[in-house]
Scaffold this active site. Structure first.
Site, short mmCIF file in Angstrom:
data_model
loop_
_atom_site.label_atom_id
_atom_site.label_comp_id
_atom_site.label_asym_id
_atom_site.label_seq_id
_atom_site.Cartn_x
_atom_site.Cartn_y
_atom_site.Cartn_z
N GLY A 1 0.80 -1.22 0.00
CA GLY A 1 0.00 0.00 0.00
C GLY A 1 0.83 1.27 0.00
CB ILE B 1 4.49 0.98 -3.53
CG1 ILE B 1 5.69 0.36 -2.80
CG2 ILE B 1 4.83 1.27 -4.99
CD1 ILE B 1 6.93 1.22 -2.75
CG ASP B 2 -1.11 1.33 -4.69
OD1 ASP B 2 -0.75 1.45 -5.87
OD2 ASP B 2 -1.75 0.35 -4.26
CG LEU B 3 -1.51 5.82 0.09
CD1 LEU B 3 -2.14 4.67 -0.65
CD2 LEU B 3 -1.82 5.74 1.56
CB ALA C 1 -1.42 8.60 -4.24
#
Lengths: 404, 404
Positions: free
Chosen positions: B171, B173-175, B178
């Protein structure tokens, strides 16, 4: 010179090592003019960190420093003595943004706190990056990057879906938490700069590295107050279908949660008898059987193939497959070459070294390296004489006195 | 002065899952009006399922994950595969500033809503496209999730125990991706503010991750060295690890940078003689004998809680912090003092604790003030108020399933 997104924005950096310098690198690489202040003598701490060409330490050749300080003007300044403080205040007068990563108490003692600096420059956006922020009971706590990724929950949750029940939580590789905090600070800085451009007013932006890292765990962090329990890195609920597994020449990773991905996967592995069992068409059921029935078969199957082979074949089958790339794999990636991701930066002391380029591609205002990281004090004359009006004799006197 | 930095900015949001959805949520928390476009034909999978925790949700408005990822947005239902749905989007883009999307590259062009089309409608539109590998290059159509980004980018290879397989990051890495997207949009907004010019931004989540380990690639380019996994170790500091404490799966991180700090650590433990022991007396010896030293330290830490160890060491100036889980974060007096938490009232989920915006802006303070939208919650506002459609026109479009 091409126009860039932040052309005309003036930034002063009073920061060291990774988070603060990365924050200003993001601005400098988009065209902002960044003046970086380093202590005379040793300079930024990252100058001693390396890695160095041929592993020979040299203050002008540390890759970490060279990477984090592209496009900046470098000056030396002893801020601990009155003339140094005065020069600092003069520099603050003429910038839009100040990025600092010093201890809040130290900034107050130096007369560099926001309350003082806003008197000098009401338009100033001052972003202060500190381990635990500007106030609160832990403000005085000392913290290294290791402590912050663990205080920020990222460590506790790594390895994610761990297969090692008795082992310790881990920091991610490199300095992910520090870079992340720098990016977070840069984002907040641009928001404040946008306001300054609209209204002419400056403000103070307080960034806690611990909180910036915690924000990356936005889903897991509030779990306890909401559900009365805390996820661990051993979480392994039924929906998770995927892992890193070894193959012929390295490792691959796959994630086949969704049923259409599962169907692609079954074709990819040659539609074997076991995979045709309709029980696997149910996502939750597939998840429950992943560790015992699916994972061992993937490992057995993957042995015969190379990582590149599996990556491209998997993707061709519409299956989320990927290679666990090493630095070597990435530097040599054809895909990245076609996008021009790595750039050669020629530095007067270190020579030409390849480094990652744009984090994103802007069609009208491209990311670019216009100048390599500064030598220690390289722009003293340009900044102190041309900008602040000192003459060359002043410069000499300041140098002798150890001010610069 | 503005109340919020991005007050008056409207964003049309086609992004889903985590990296894309959180990008626009960050911009919503900065004050932008973000309208998430979603439909029964194409429902954000985080309304249904969580890849990170493995949870499944009964219906679209009961996902706590969706709430965390989409705080502060509005939702309007448009089916993009319906010609009249496309027309609705175009009308909305005409009165908006930014478009964000993370479909597979090429897909949005196929829907007739590519940048070239949108620029005709709104010449200064800023459009950001976020994808696994970017909009160009041989792997542009490859798909991925955060665990795959962590592998392709190089982070998985350098994350993990020294003696084990690489580990995935997820998660976070996603954020991070983002946050990079939000940063890019802000830079483009500042450029537009100065020049009136919009642009297209191509963000590859894997490139946006690789930039956090520049020095690792440079080590390969300079020295041919392929850096690998090193647990919680530092290249120079020792002790530098995470140690077991009293309780189940409780750990404390300790990092020692100098001989003085080491002496203080020894004193607290009650073994001052270690400071002069030839195995540990200087940083070079400590680094080489760290396995032995770690064992000795852990004999002490296991008898104390992680917060006790932290307090004892911080009092003498040694960097230490617990490896926090959600409960630890919730009980952290420092975070509470700083207003780290916020609460939102969600019509279905009830009152939920969430992480507040982590930046403290003195002039334009930010706050999380509303939950993620219910599915289609703002149809009336978007189609009625913004686009000026009558109730009967809206009903007609609903019957035709353009609003769906």
């Amino acid at each position: 010179m091409n126009k860039q997104a932040l052309t005309g924005v003036k930034v002063l950096e009073y920061a060291q090592f990774v988070a603060g310098p990365y924050c200003t690198k993001l601005l400098a690489d988009l065209g902002a003019e960044v003046i970086k202040i380093e202590p005379p003598g040793a300079g930024d701490r990252s100058r001693n960190q390396g890695p160095f060409p041929n592993d020979i330490p040299h203050a002008e050749k540390s890759a970490l420093f060279l990477y984090l300080n592209t496009n900046k003007l470098g000056v030396t300044l002893d801020t601990g003595i009155p003339t140094g403080k005065e020069i600092f205040h003069k520099l603050v007068e003429n910038v839009d943004v100040l990025i600092d990563d010093n201890h809040p108490q130290q900034m107050r003692e130096l007369g560099f706190d926001y309350a003082t600096l806003r008197q000098i420059n009401p338009r100033l956006v001052m972003t202060s990056i500190a381990p635990f922020g500007q106030n609160g009971p832990h403000t005085e706590y000392k913290a290294c990057p290791l402590n912050l990724v663990h205080a920020g929950m990222l460590g506790y949750m790594t390895p994610w879906v761990s297969r090692w029940p008795d082992r310790e939580p881990l920091q991610p590789g490199g300095m992910l938490g520090e870079y992340g905090a720098g990016l977070s600070a840069a984002t907040a800085t641009l928001a404040a700069l946008y306001v300054q451009r609209m209204s002419g007013e400056g403000q103070h932006v307080d960034v806690s590295k611990q909180e910036a890292i915690l924000a990356l765990n936005r889903v897991n962090a509030p779990q306890f107050p909401n559900d009365g329990e805390s996820d661990t890195r051993f979480v392994n609920l039924s929906g998770l279908l995927g892992d890193i597994v070894p193959c012929k020449d390295g490792h691959i990773v796959f994630q086949i949660n969704e049923t259409h991905h599962w169907k692609g996967f079954v074709q990819l592995i040659g539609n074997p008898e076991w995979a045709r069992d309709p029980v696997y068409l149910d996502g939750a059921e597939r998840g429950r059987r992943f560790q015992t029935e699916i994972r061992p078969r993937v490992i057995e199957w993957a042995k015969a193939y190379t990582k590149e082979d599996l990556y491209h074949k998997g993707q061709a089958a519409n299956c989320p497959f990927a290679v666990v790339n090493s630095a070597e794999d990435i530097v040599n990636s054809e895909h990245l070459k076609s996008r021009g991701f790595f750039v050669d930066v020629d530095h007067p002391a270190a020579g030409k070294i390849k480094q990652p380029g744009a984090p994103f591609i802007m069609s009208e205002t491209p990311w670019q390296v216009q100048s390599p990281a500064p030598l220690l004090g390289q722009h003293n004359e340009q900044v102190y004489c041309d900008r602040l009006g000192y003459d060359k004799h002043d410069l000499l006197t300041m140098r002798k006195a150890g001010i610069i | 002065m503005l109340e919020y930095p991005l007050e008056g900015i409207r964003i049309v949001d086609f992004a889903w899952a985590w990296a894309g959805a959180q990008a626009t949520s960050i911009l919503a928390l900065l004050g932008a009006e973000v309208i998430k476009i979603e439909s029964m034909r194409r429902i954000d999978h985080s309304r249904v399922f969580s890849l990170t925790t493995g949870q499944w949700f009964d219906e679209p408005d009961s996902s706590v994950i969706f709430n965390d990822m989409n705080l502060g947005k509005m939702s309007a239902n448009i089916d993009l595969s319906h010609p009249e749905g496309v027309d609705l989007v175009k009308k909305l883009v005409k009165i908006s500033d930014v478009v964000v999307q993370n479909m597979r590259p090429g897909k949005i062009d196929g829907l007739g809503l590519g940048y070239d089309v949108l620029r005709e409608i709104k010449p200064d539109i800023i459009m950001l496209s976020s994808s696994a590998r970017g909009n160009t290059g041989p792997e542009r159509e490859y798909i991925g999730y955060a665990p795959l980004f962590s592998a392709i980018s190089g982070f998985a290879y350098i994350s993990g125990y020294e003696d084990e397989d690489p580990v995935r990051l997820s998660g976070e890495i996603d954020l991070l991706s983002a946050t990079s997207s939000a940063f890019a949009v802000l830079a483009a907004l500042i450029h537009r503010q100065q020049t009136g010019e919009g642009q297209f931004i191509d963000l590859s989540s894997t490139e946006a991750t690789s930039v956090f380990m520049g020095e690792v690639f440079m080590d390969y380019c300079m020295n041919g060295r392929i850096q690998t996994r090193h647990g919680n170790k530092d290249p120079f500091m020792a002790p530098h690890n995470v140690y077991r404490c009293k309780g189940e799966d409780k750990w404390v991180s300790i990092a020692v940078a100098t001989d003085d700090e080491f002496k203080s650590l020894c004193q607290v433990i009650g073994h001052l003689e270690w400071a002069t022991d030839e195995r540990f007396a200087d940083s070079f010896s400590r680094w080489h004998n760290q396995a032995e030293l770690d064992k000795l330290i852990e004999i002490w830490t296991v008898n104390h809680t992680h917060t006790e160890v932290t307090q004892m060491l911080q009092e003498v100036g040694v960097a230490a912090a617990p490896s926090c889980n959600s409960e630890d974060i919730w009980n952290d007096p420092h975070l509470r003092d700083r207003g780290f938490w916020a609460e939102v009232d969600h019509p279905i989920l009830g009152r939920k604790t969430v992480i507040d915006t982590v930046w403290k802006l003195s002039g334009t303070p930010l706050e999380v003030n509303r939950p993620a939208p219910l599915f289609g919650e703002h149809n009336q506002y978007v189609f009625g108020e913004l686009l000026g459609l009558s109730d009967s026109e809206i009903e007609k479009l609903k019957k035709k399933k353009a609003i769906f």
